[in-house]
Design an enzyme around this catalytic site. Structure first.
Site, PDB file in Angstrom:
ATOM      1  N   HIS A  23       0.910  -1.323  -0.103  1.00 37.05           N
ATOM      2  CA  HIS A  23      -0.017   0.150   0.112  1.00 37.05           C
ATOM      3  C   HIS A  23       0.717   1.390  -0.079  1.00 37.05           C
ATOM      4  O   HIS A  23       0.830   2.109   0.819  1.00 37.05           O
ATOM      5  CB  HIS A  23      -0.927   0.139   1.050  1.00 37.05           C
ATOM      6  CG  HIS A  23      -0.577  -0.476   2.710  1.00 37.05           C
ATOM      7  ND1 HIS A  23       0.414   0.274   3.077  1.00 37.05           N
ATOM      8  CD2 HIS A  23      -1.084  -1.154   3.256  1.00 37.05           C
ATOM      9  CE1 HIS A  23       0.358  -0.285   4.251  1.00 37.05           C
ATOM     10  NE2 HIS A  23      -0.318  -1.070   4.655  1.00 37.05           N
ATOM     11  N   HIS A  79      -5.774  -7.742  14.771  1.00 37.76           N
ATOM     12  CA  HIS A  79      -5.813  -6.608  14.009  1.00 37.76           C
ATOM     13  C   HIS A  79      -6.658  -6.805  12.861  1.00 37.76           C
ATOM     14  O   HIS A  79      -6.373  -7.869  12.209  1.00 37.76           O
ATOM     15  CB  HIS A  79      -4.349  -6.007  13.699  1.00 37.76           C
ATOM     16  CG  HIS A  79      -4.122  -4.823  12.621  1.00 37.76           C
ATOM     17  ND1 HIS A  79      -4.947  -3.833  12.711  1.00 37.76           N
ATOM     18  CD2 HIS A  79      -3.423  -4.528  11.710  1.00 37.76           C
ATOM     19  CE1 HIS A  79      -4.802  -3.060  11.756  1.00 37.76           C
ATOM     20  NE2 HIS A  79      -3.631  -3.469  11.172  1.00 37.76           N
ATOM     21  N   GLU A  82      -6.871  -5.472   9.968  1.00 37.19           N
ATOM     22  CA  GLU A  82      -6.249  -5.217   8.497  1.00 37.19           C
ATOM     23  C   GLU A  82      -6.365  -6.514   7.740  1.00 37.19           C
ATOM     24  O   GLU A  82      -5.753  -7.371   8.202  1.00 37.19           O
ATOM     25  CB  GLU A  82      -5.018  -4.262   8.558  1.00 37.19           C
ATOM     26  CG  GLU A  82      -4.738  -3.613   7.452  1.00 37.19           C
ATOM     27  CD  GLU A  82      -3.503  -2.754   7.414  1.00 37.19           C
ATOM     28  OE1 GLU A  82      -3.101  -2.015   6.486  1.00 37.19           O
ATOM     29  OE2 GLU A  82      -2.656  -2.742   8.610  1.00 37.19           O
ATOM     30  N   ASP A 131      -4.166  -7.772   5.574  1.00 36.62           N
ATOM     31  CA  ASP A 131      -3.233  -8.486   5.498  1.00 36.62           C
ATOM     32  C   ASP A 131      -2.888  -9.683   6.577  1.00 36.62           C
ATOM     33  O   ASP A 131      -2.298 -10.773   7.074  1.00 36.62           O
ATOM     34  CB  ASP A 131      -2.006  -8.095   5.372  1.00 36.62           C
ATOM     35  CG  ASP A 131      -1.594  -6.918   6.309  1.00 36.62           C
ATOM     36  OD1 ASP A 131      -2.730  -6.347   6.976  1.00 36.62           O
ATOM     37  OD2 ASP A 131      -0.557  -6.374   6.838  1.00 36.62           O
ATOM     38  N   HIS A 147      -1.312   0.360  14.754  1.00 38.79           N
ATOM     39  CA  HIS A 147      -1.211   1.572  14.019  1.00 38.79           C
ATOM     40  C   HIS A 147      -2.775   1.881  13.573  1.00 38.79           C
ATOM     41  O   HIS A 147      -3.113   2.573  12.854  1.00 38.79           O
ATOM     42  CB  HIS A 147      -0.363   1.712  12.770  1.00 38.79           C
ATOM     43  CG  HIS A 147      -0.751   0.725  11.686  1.00 38.79           C
ATOM     44  ND1 HIS A 147      -1.081   0.994  10.652  1.00 38.79           N
ATOM     45  CD2 HIS A 147      -0.652  -0.735  11.673  1.00 38.79           C
ATOM     46  CE1 HIS A 147      -1.251   0.020   9.543  1.00 38.79           C
ATOM     47  NE2 HIS A 147      -1.194  -0.927  10.526  1.00 38.79           N
ATOM     48  N   ASP A 194       1.344  -5.987  14.419  1.00 44.05           N
ATOM     49  CA  ASP A 194       2.249  -5.164  13.534  1.00 44.05           C
ATOM     50  C   ASP A 194       3.317  -4.552  14.063  1.00 44.05           C
ATOM     51  O   ASP A 194       4.560  -4.140  13.564  1.00 44.05           O
ATOM     52  CB  ASP A 194       1.310  -3.916  13.095  1.00 44.05           C
ATOM     53  CG  ASP A 194       0.634  -4.419  11.773  1.00 44.05           C
ATOM     54  OD1 ASP A 194       1.069  -5.219  10.931  1.00 44.05           O
ATOM     55  OD2 ASP A 194      -0.349  -3.834  11.363  1.00 44.05           O
ATOM     56  N   TYR A 205       9.931   0.020   8.345  1.00 40.31           N
ATOM     57  CA  TYR A 205       8.335  -0.158   8.941  1.00 40.31           C
ATOM     58  C   TYR A 205       7.791   0.896   9.808  1.00 40.31           C
ATOM     59  O   TYR A 205       6.795   1.380   9.673  1.00 40.31           O
ATOM     60  CB  TYR A 205       8.492  -1.442   9.406  1.00 40.31           C
ATOM     61  CG  TYR A 205       7.078  -2.169   9.640  1.00 40.31           C
ATOM     62  CD1 TYR A 205       6.607  -2.967   8.637  1.00 40.31           C
ATOM     63  CD2 TYR A 205       6.326  -1.647  10.913  1.00 40.31           C
ATOM     64  CE1 TYR A 205       5.083  -3.611   8.858  1.00 40.31           C
ATOM     65  CE2 TYR A 205       5.127  -2.378  10.994  1.00 40.31           C
ATOM     66  CZ  TYR A 205       4.521  -3.325   9.948  1.00 40.31           C
ATOM     67  OH  TYR A 205       3.206  -3.734  10.047  1.00 40.31           O
ATOM     68  N   HIS A 262       4.567  -9.344  10.982  1.00 43.36           N
ATOM     69  CA  HIS A 262       5.415  -9.410   9.754  1.00 43.36           C
ATOM     70  C   HIS A 262       7.044  -9.667   9.891  1.00 43.36           C
ATOM     71  O   HIS A 262       7.606  -9.180  11.011  1.00 43.36           O
ATOM     72  CB  HIS A 262       5.690  -8.092   9.013  1.00 43.36           C
ATOM     73  CG  HIS A 262       4.137  -7.759   8.572  1.00 43.36           C
ATOM     74  ND1 HIS A 262       3.697  -8.209   7.241  1.00 43.36           N
ATOM     75  CD2 HIS A 262       3.129  -6.646   8.702  1.00 43.36           C
ATOM     76  CE1 HIS A 262       2.283  -7.801   6.949  1.00 43.36           C
ATOM     77  NE2 HIS A 262       2.027  -6.693   7.920  1.00 43.36           N
TER      78      HIS A 262
END
Length: 396
Positions: free
Chosen positions: A27, A81, A83, A85, A147, A166, A194, A225
């Site tokens: 992104h 989270h 999101e 991914d 985040h 994250d 990151y 990640h």
């Protein structure tokens, strides 16, 4: 289905994530080393999956799970989270374990409902809540805006294991899972990139989270990640504290784009003036350097010089795009300087100044804005301005 090796990170706790070898744009930020989407399977009386993977790596995650257990036996899915991914395979894995309960925060529940339009079996948790899964008790701590508003971490005291999603992540695709298998320089570089591109606006929230994490007994941090932290936990915690506190180094970063070469001449003369001192300086042409790499330089640089010629009564689109990105990330406590060139009008410099002032950057020296092709005297003055900026940097 392909067979993939199971990777045990703690006794009866397995990494079952996916490796994205091909991704080079996440992104908007460049991921030259690829990435991983880390999910973790806990084998206990109640079998628990912590986070999932991006939708197109579901088969890889499923294969790893099947190497360990029948996925129908999964009792809980923790979504730290929402999101996509990390939550992108929740609906698919629930086809194999339809009775599983999804554990998430209040905002996580709202987010998952908005994303997937499914009536899932939820158990909402907040900071301080626990979940007994047998030999282990999972502890949950909300870390909003690290985040996203829904973000939380899962902590397993008996294993001294933190699963922070994250936080502490890096975009690295590798078959190796632990920090001991990587050079610290590479890990620091990717963790900094990151943080700079994803977490930087939320420094105050990071400080609060670090205070909480600092009280936990931890010997492993397994983010969602990249590489799992084990031997280098003190290193990454130290860096996060510096970044969260906006601690920079006394060095200069020159960022610019040029049209007919005049702004580039100014950039190089500023660099020469700074180089003649003992202050490190980095020069970045926006045409040739991805903005996410420039932002990584911004993270640790105290003095930022930004230049653009005027085109159509404004700055170059490349500089405007970079500054839009910069505004969103909101780096604080910087010394700023603006330079540029113009044929007529000359509005670019003023527009950049306004953006840097809106960021509350210190702007101690008058900007340079030169007409057409700079002459010898003007260029000599540019070099002297570089030296003046260094003097101010050293004194502040």
């Amino acid at each position: 289905m392909i067979q993939l090796n199971k990777i045990e990170i703690k006794k009866d706790i397995y990494w079952v994530g996916g490796i994205d070898w091909q991704i080079r744009n996440f992104h908007g930020y460049s991921t030259n080393r690829g990435t991983t989407y880390n999910a973790y399977l806990i084998i206990d009386k109640k079998i628990t999956l912590v986070d999932t993977v991006k939708h197109y790596l579901f088969d890889e995650m499923l294969s790893r799970i099947k190497e360990i257990i029948d996925p129908s036996k999964i009792d809980y899915i923790v979504s730290n989270h929402v999101e996509m991914d990390h939550s992108g395979s929740i609906i698919k894995i629930l086809e194999y374990c339809p009775n599983a309960t999804v554990i998430t925060s209040t905002r996580g529940e709202k987010g998952l409902k908005r994303h997937y339009k499914k009536d899932l079996k939820f158990k909402v948790v907040k900071s301080g809540d626990t979940l007994n899964i047998g030999k282990r008790i999972l502890n949950f701590v909300e870390i909003p805006m690290i985040h996203w508003p829904d973000s939380m971490v899962t902590y397993i005291p008996s294993d001294k294991l933190l699963l922070p999603n994250d936080a502490f992540g890096q975009h690295i695709a590798s078959s190796e899972r632990f920090d001991k298998d990587f050079d610290w320089g590479i890990l620091k570089e990717e963790a900094a990139k990151y943080y700079a591109n994803i977490v930087m606006p939320y420094g105050s929230q990071v400080e609060k989270a670090l205070d909480v994490i600092g009280k936990l007994d931890i010997d492993m941090i397994a983010p969602s990640h990249g590489i799992i932290w084990q031997s280098l936990i003190p290193n990454i915690l130290k860096e996060y504290k510096k970044w969260a506190n906006n601690q920079t180094e006394k060095k200069a970063l020159i960022i610019y784009d040029s049209m007919w070469g005049s702004t580039e001449k100014i950039a190089y003369l500023l660099q020469e003036g700074i180089e003649e001192t003992d202050i490190p300086v980095t020069l970045r042409n926006i045409k040739n350097t991805h903005i996410s790499d420039i932002i990584t330089d911004v993270l640790t640089s105290k003095m930022i010089l930004i230049g653009s010629p005027t085109l159509n009564n404004t700055m170059l689109p490349s500089v405007g795009g970079f500054l839009t990105y910069l505004k969103g990330l909101r780096p604080k406590d910087r010394i700023g300087f603006v330079f540029g060139s113009y044929g007529w009008g000359g509005q670019a410099v003023g527009e950049i100044e306004k953006i840097l002032k809106d960021l509350s950057w210190d702007m101690p020296i008058e900007s340079i804005n030169l007409n057409y092709i700079p002459d010898k005297d003007e260029l000599m003055n540019v070099k002297n301005v570089g030296k003046k900026l260094v003097k101010y940097l050293k004194e502040n």
